[in-house]
Motif scaffolding. Structure first.
Motif, PDB file in Angstrom:
ATOM      1  N   VAL A 203      -2.438  -4.127   8.272  1.00 20.87           N
ATOM      2  CA  VAL A 203      -3.378  -4.946   9.045  1.00 20.87           C
ATOM      3  C   VAL A 203      -3.148  -4.742  10.538  1.00 20.87           C
ATOM      4  O   VAL A 203      -4.104  -4.630  11.327  1.00 20.87           O
ATOM      5  CB  VAL A 203      -3.231  -6.432   8.654  1.00 20.87           C
ATOM      6  CG1 VAL A 203      -3.912  -7.344   9.676  1.00 20.87           C
ATOM      7  CG2 VAL A 203      -3.831  -6.671   7.277  1.00 20.87           C
ATOM      8  N   LEU A 204      -1.889  -4.676  10.922  1.00 26.44           N
ATOM      9  CA  LEU A 204      -1.568  -4.465  12.334  1.00 26.44           C
ATOM     10  C   LEU A 204      -2.126  -3.127  12.823  1.00 26.44           C
ATOM     11  O   LEU A 204      -2.659  -3.031  13.941  1.00 26.44           O
ATOM     12  CB  LEU A 204      -0.054  -4.518  12.525  1.00 26.44           C
ATOM     13  CG  LEU A 204       0.463  -4.625  13.965  1.00 26.44           C
ATOM     14  CD1 LEU A 204      -0.077  -5.861  14.642  1.00 26.44           C
ATOM     15  CD2 LEU A 204       1.993  -4.648  13.967  1.00 26.44           C
ATOM     16  N   LYS A 205      -2.043  -2.104  11.986  1.00 23.18           N
ATOM     17  CA  LYS A 205      -2.599  -0.797  12.368  1.00 23.18           C
ATOM     18  C   LYS A 205      -4.105  -0.861  12.538  1.00 23.18           C
ATOM     19  O   LYS A 205      -4.664  -0.265  13.472  1.00 23.18           O
ATOM     20  CB  LYS A 205      -2.229   0.248  11.309  1.00 23.18           C
ATOM     21  CG  LYS A 205      -0.755   0.619  11.293  1.00 23.18           C
ATOM     22  CD  LYS A 205      -0.446   1.591  10.161  1.00 23.18           C
ATOM     23  CE  LYS A 205       1.038   1.927  10.113  1.00 23.18           C
ATOM     24  NZ  LYS A 205       1.353   2.830   8.980  1.00 23.18           N
ATOM     25  N   VAL A 206      -4.788  -1.564  11.642  1.00 23.82           N
ATOM     26  CA  VAL A 206      -6.248  -1.695  11.772  1.00 23.82           C
ATOM     27  C   VAL A 206      -6.595  -2.405  13.070  1.00 23.82           C
ATOM     28  O   VAL A 206      -7.475  -1.977  13.821  1.00 23.82           O
ATOM     29  CB  VAL A 206      -6.832  -2.463  10.568  1.00 23.82           C
ATOM     30  CG1 VAL A 206      -8.329  -2.710  10.777  1.00 23.82           C
ATOM     31  CG2 VAL A 206      -6.615  -1.693   9.276  1.00 23.82           C
ATOM     32  N   LEU A 207      -5.896  -3.495  13.369  1.00 25.67           N
ATOM     33  CA  LEU A 207      -6.187  -4.283  14.568  1.00 25.67           C
ATOM     34  C   LEU A 207      -5.917  -3.503  15.844  1.00 25.67           C
ATOM     35  O   LEU A 207      -6.547  -3.755  16.879  1.00 25.67           O
ATOM     36  CB  LEU A 207      -5.368  -5.569  14.557  1.00 25.67           C
ATOM     37  CG  LEU A 207      -5.711  -6.573  13.429  1.00 25.67           C
ATOM     38  CD1 LEU A 207      -4.727  -7.731  13.434  1.00 25.67           C
ATOM     39  CD2 LEU A 207      -7.144  -7.077  13.577  1.00 25.67           C
ATOM     40  N   ARG A 208      -5.002  -2.544  15.780  1.00 23.62           N
ATOM     41  CA  ARG A 208      -4.646  -1.751  16.964  1.00 23.62           C
ATOM     42  C   ARG A 208      -5.286  -0.363  16.937  1.00 23.62           C
ATOM     43  O   ARG A 208      -4.906   0.518  17.711  1.00 23.62           O
ATOM     44  CB  ARG A 208      -3.129  -1.630  17.067  1.00 23.62           C
ATOM     45  CG  ARG A 208      -2.466  -2.958  17.404  1.00 23.62           C
ATOM     46  CD  ARG A 208      -0.966  -2.876  17.482  1.00 23.62           C
ATOM     47  NE  ARG A 208      -0.388  -4.109  18.015  1.00 23.62           N
ATOM     48  CZ  ARG A 208       0.901  -4.404  18.040  1.00 23.62           C
ATOM     49  NH1 ARG A 208       1.780  -3.520  17.566  1.00 23.62           N
ATOM     50  NH2 ARG A 208       1.332  -5.549  18.545  1.00 23.62           N
ATOM     51  N   ASP A 209      -6.258  -0.197  16.019  1.00 21.18           N
ATOM     52  CA  ASP A 209      -7.012   1.065  15.921  1.00 21.18           C
ATOM     53  C   ASP A 209      -6.108   2.268  15.676  1.00 21.18           C
ATOM     54  O   ASP A 209      -6.343   3.366  16.193  1.00 21.18           O
ATOM     55  CB  ASP A 209      -7.855   1.285  17.183  1.00 21.18           C
ATOM     56  CG  ASP A 209      -8.952   0.242  17.325  1.00 21.18           C
ATOM     57  OD1 ASP A 209      -9.578  -0.108  16.305  1.00 21.18           O
ATOM     58  OD2 ASP A 209      -9.176  -0.228  18.458  1.00 21.18           O
ATOM     59  N   GLU A 210      -5.066   2.065  14.874  1.00 20.34           N
ATOM     60  CA  GLU A 210      -4.179   3.152  14.479  1.00 20.34           C
ATOM     61  C   GLU A 210      -4.508   3.592  13.056  1.00 20.34           C
ATOM     62  O   GLU A 210      -5.127   2.845  12.297  1.00 20.34           O
ATOM     63  CB  GLU A 210      -2.714   2.682  14.560  1.00 20.34           C
ATOM     64  CG  GLU A 210      -2.277   2.274  15.959  1.00 20.34           C
ATOM     65  CD  GLU A 210      -0.879   1.671  15.963  1.00 20.34           C
ATOM     66  OE1 GLU A 210      -0.294   1.523  14.860  1.00 20.34           O
ATOM     67  OE2 GLU A 210      -0.374   1.330  17.060  1.00 20.34           O
ATOM     68  N   PRO A 211      -4.121   4.806  12.652  1.00 14.38           N
ATOM     69  CA  PRO A 211      -4.404   5.270  11.276  1.00 14.38           C
ATOM     70  C   PRO A 211      -3.743   4.365  10.244  1.00 14.38           C
ATOM     71  O   PRO A 211      -2.604   3.930  10.419  1.00 14.38           O
ATOM     72  CB  PRO A 211      -3.788   6.685  11.256  1.00 14.38           C
ATOM     73  CG  PRO A 211      -3.741   7.108  12.691  1.00 14.38           C
ATOM     74  CD  PRO A 211      -3.478   5.851  13.470  1.00 14.38           C
ATOM     75  N   PHE A 212      -4.469   4.076   9.162  1.00 17.48           N
ATOM     76  CA  PHE A 212      -3.943   3.236   8.092  1.00 17.48           C
ATOM     77  C   PHE A 212      -4.248   3.917   6.767  1.00 17.48           C
ATOM     78  O   PHE A 212      -5.073   4.818   6.686  1.00 17.48           O
ATOM     79  CB  PHE A 212      -4.547   1.830   8.152  1.00 17.48           C
ATOM     80  CG  PHE A 212      -6.051   1.808   8.219  1.00 17.48           C
ATOM     81  CD1 PHE A 212      -6.816   1.726   7.071  1.00 17.48           C
ATOM     82  CD2 PHE A 212      -6.705   1.883   9.444  1.00 17.48           C
ATOM     83  CE1 PHE A 212      -8.205   1.709   7.128  1.00 17.48           C
ATOM     84  CE2 PHE A 212      -8.093   1.868   9.513  1.00 17.48           C
ATOM     85  CZ  PHE A 212      -8.840   1.780   8.354  1.00 17.48           C
ATOM     86  N   LYS A 213      -3.576   3.467   5.667  1.00 19.34           N
ATOM     87  CA  LYS A 213      -3.645   4.250   4.436  1.00 19.34           C
ATOM     88  C   LYS A 213      -4.092   3.487   3.202  1.00 19.34           C
ATOM     89  O   LYS A 213      -4.485   4.095   2.211  1.00 19.34           O
ATOM     90  CB  LYS A 213      -2.271   4.870   4.136  1.00 19.34           C
ATOM     91  CG  LYS A 213      -1.178   3.842   3.861  1.00 19.34           C
ATOM     92  CD  LYS A 213       0.155   4.493   3.539  1.00 19.34           C
ATOM     93  CE  LYS A 213       1.218   3.444   3.219  1.00 19.34           C
ATOM     94  NZ  LYS A 213       2.521   4.043   2.864  1.00 19.34           N
ATOM     95  N   ASN A 214      -4.025   2.165   3.193  1.00 19.77           N
ATOM     96  CA  ASN A 214      -4.253   1.434   1.951  1.00 19.77           C
ATOM     97  C   ASN A 214      -5.563   0.652   1.943  1.00 19.77           C
ATOM     98  O   ASN A 214      -5.617  -0.497   1.497  1.00 19.77           O
ATOM     99  CB  ASN A 214      -3.074   0.491   1.663  1.00 19.77           C
ATOM    100  CG  ASN A 214      -1.851   1.240   1.188  1.00 19.77           C
ATOM    101  OD1 ASN A 214      -1.957   2.292   0.566  1.00 19.77           O
ATOM    102  ND2 ASN A 214      -0.678   0.724   1.497  1.00 19.77           N
ATOM    103  N   ALA A 215      -6.634   1.281   2.424  1.00 20.99           N
ATOM    104  CA  ALA A 215      -7.940   0.627   2.411  1.00 20.99           C
ATOM    105  C   ALA A 215      -8.547   0.699   1.020  1.00 20.99           C
ATOM    106  O   ALA A 215      -8.586   1.757   0.404  1.00 20.99           O
ATOM    107  CB  ALA A 215      -8.878   1.280   3.423  1.00 20.99           C
TER     108      ALA A 215
END
Length: 528
Positions: free
Chosen positions: A300-312
């Motif tokens: 969630v923190l990565k999404v909020l900071r516009d960083e790559p994320f993996k578990n969508a």
């Protein structure tokens, strides 16, 4: 200030990174009724839940700022994922956090069942000293059959080998190379039920795994077999298990999950002294609760900071212009993948995706991901999402090839999909038809025109008079109405395919009856 709402009890130790962030305010408000959640959700950028909070379309209608929903666990049944996707909200889960916990619980249940530990414990508390009644069996040199060799199944296999067990395994995407690396023997489900001393299931609950172990399979098992289920209730047919326990075919069972939970007070499984029951504790360890919280908080923190994320769980956000261009093809791609997955019986080794016509000029990577998710999630469930689907394919030893061919001679746009296994190759293709939406237009080289939705009977057969009537009679006798019909052939008297849209599900018995019609080559019950 970025605001995050935690609406279910989630380990604060696991939420550490969110709680420590200077630019994020975390509010913990649990047990909110829907109306109260609707009244405050508009103030938040992120929502973290477990299984209690129901994130409905109504809640999302009030969530104007919401960018991401995090589920501290695997299943997302309590979240309206399509509604979230439509509103551009990313849904994140934590599929890895409870792997070790569930594998260890499975093995604890196996040991408890084999050595009759719960029964002996109860005997001691009754003031007894009975050593003869509780003679158990060793795991050493026994055959363990594992049905579903994903993350958890693989961990169970490692532990079983440490106890000197021989491991047989079935998984629809298990390649020979991965089987060798895990030191397991690759088998079919039937081979496992015939040969195993212990059988444990680790699959998602989908149409293909519902009652995977039922009367037929219990009849094939060794006398004295022992059964485990720490995955999903419904994989094992409980009525059949009860009958097998009563007859003595099954010497013991250990179950953590059930078809209906909580387990009814008068459930017959409670009557057997050789059955070990626990109340869905597979993920109930301190470490697992912390791990799923850590995983989802970091994502969630990565999404909020516009960083790559993996578990969508749903499609990650794309630039608005590109999303608008490919969005019409996403549903078509996933349906093609699901269709292909249900037409193959062996581990997939290669997936080829071909784009022709207008779509070949677009950024098709998101469409390819939806196709892979459609194929892989049919057997692996929530473990596969739009982000990790390419990685899951790679880890399963599946070669993925994507190509574009420009204009098509017939269709304005066409997505072709070829799925290869060691013994067969299946080809399906679909298009977007103006005014009619997604259509399946090719099946193994035969031209058809079918809507990729609902339930279907798909056959290949020799083209001869009476085939449609015979199948129709069987379906009619079973009370199954035919909604649509498409037949494709290349020459009179040659091979043909048929796709029947049906209003009611066809039982395995109905499918077998169709398969017994002379000149029927293959028959599949497909759900899209």
């Amino acid at each position: 200030m970025i605001r995050v709402l935690v609406s279910d009890p989630i380990s604060e130790q696991g939420l550490g990174k969110l709680l420590e962030a200077d630019d994020i305010q975390v509010d913990i408000k649990t047990g909110l009724p829907e109306e109260e959640l609707c009244s405050i959700i508009g103030e938040y950028d992120a929502l973290l839940v477990r299984s209690q909070t129901r994130v409905t379309s109504k809640v999302l209608d009030h969530a104007g700022r919401l960018r991401v929903i995090g589920r501290a666990g695997v299943g997302v049944d309590n979240i309206d994922v399509p509604a979230a996707t439509q509103r551009g909200v990313v849904v994140i889960n934590a599929p890895d956090g409870n792997t070790i916990s569930t594998a260890e619980h499975t093995f604890a249940m196996m040991m408890a069942m084999a050595r009759k530990i719960p029964q002996a414990y109860a005997s001691i508390h009754r003031g007894e000293w009975d050593r003869k009644t509780f003679v158990g069996v060793e795991l050493n040199n026994k055959v363990l059959g594992i049905i579903g060799l994903g993350r958890i199944g693989a961990e169970v296999a490692k532990r079983a080998q440490a106890f000197g067990m021989k491991v047989l395994a079935y998984d629809p995407f298990l390649s020979p190379q991965r089987a060798d690396s895990l030191n397991v023997k690759q088998c079919t489900v039937d081979e496992i039920v015939v040969a195993a001393d212990f059988i444990t299931v680790h699959t998602p609950l989908i149409k293909e795994t519902k009652h995977l172990l039922a009367e037929r399979e219990f009849g094939m098992m060794k006398d004295g077999v022992r059964i485990l289920n720490c995955a999903r209730g419904g994989i094992i047919k409980e009525e059949a298990l009860v009958e097998a326990l009563q007859s003595g075919k099954v010497a013991g069972a250990a179950l953590d999950v059930f078809e209906e939970e909580p387990l009814a007070k008068d459930h017959p499984l409670k009557d057997f002294p050789n059955v070990v029951l626990t109340p869905h504790l597979g993920a109930s360890t301190e470490e697992a609760q912390i791990n799923v919280a850590i995983d989802v908080a970091e994502e969630v923190l990565k999404v909020l900071r516009d960083e790559p994320f993996k578990n969508a769980v749903n499609l990650p956000s794309l630039p608005a212009d590109k999303l608008k261009q490919v969005e019409p093809y996403l549903a078509l791609g996933e349906k093609l993948g699901k269709l292909a997955a249900q037409l193959v019986d062996n581990p997939v080794t290669k997936i080829e995706i071909t784009y022709s016509g207008d779509i070949s000029n677009l950024e098709v990577a998101p469409v390819s991901r939806t196709i892979l998710k459609g194929i892989l999630s049919y057997h692996h469930g929530a473990e596969v999402n739009f982000v990790n689907a390419p990685l899951v394919a790679e880890q399963s030893g599946i070669q993925v090839v994507e190509s574009k061919t420009g204009k098509h001679s017939v269709f304005t746009n066409l997505i072709g999909l070829e799925v290869t296994t060691p013994h067969q190759t299946r080809r399906v293709a679909g298009t977007l038809n103006n005014g009619f939406g997604p259509r399946i237009v090719r099946l193994d080289g035969f031209a058809i025109d079918a809507s990729p939705e609902g339930r279907m009977i798909v056959t290949s057969h020799v083209d001869q008079p009476g085939m449609i009537g015979r199948i129709g009679m069987i379906l009619g006798d079973a009370g199954i109405n035919i909604a649509t019909m498409q037949v494709g052939r290349k020459e009179v008297g040659g091979k043909a395919v048929m796709v029947l849209g049906i209003d009611n599900p066809a039982t395995p018995e109905v499918v077998r009856e169709i398969a017994e019609i002379p000149s029927i080559l293959e028959v599949f019950h497909v759900e899209l």
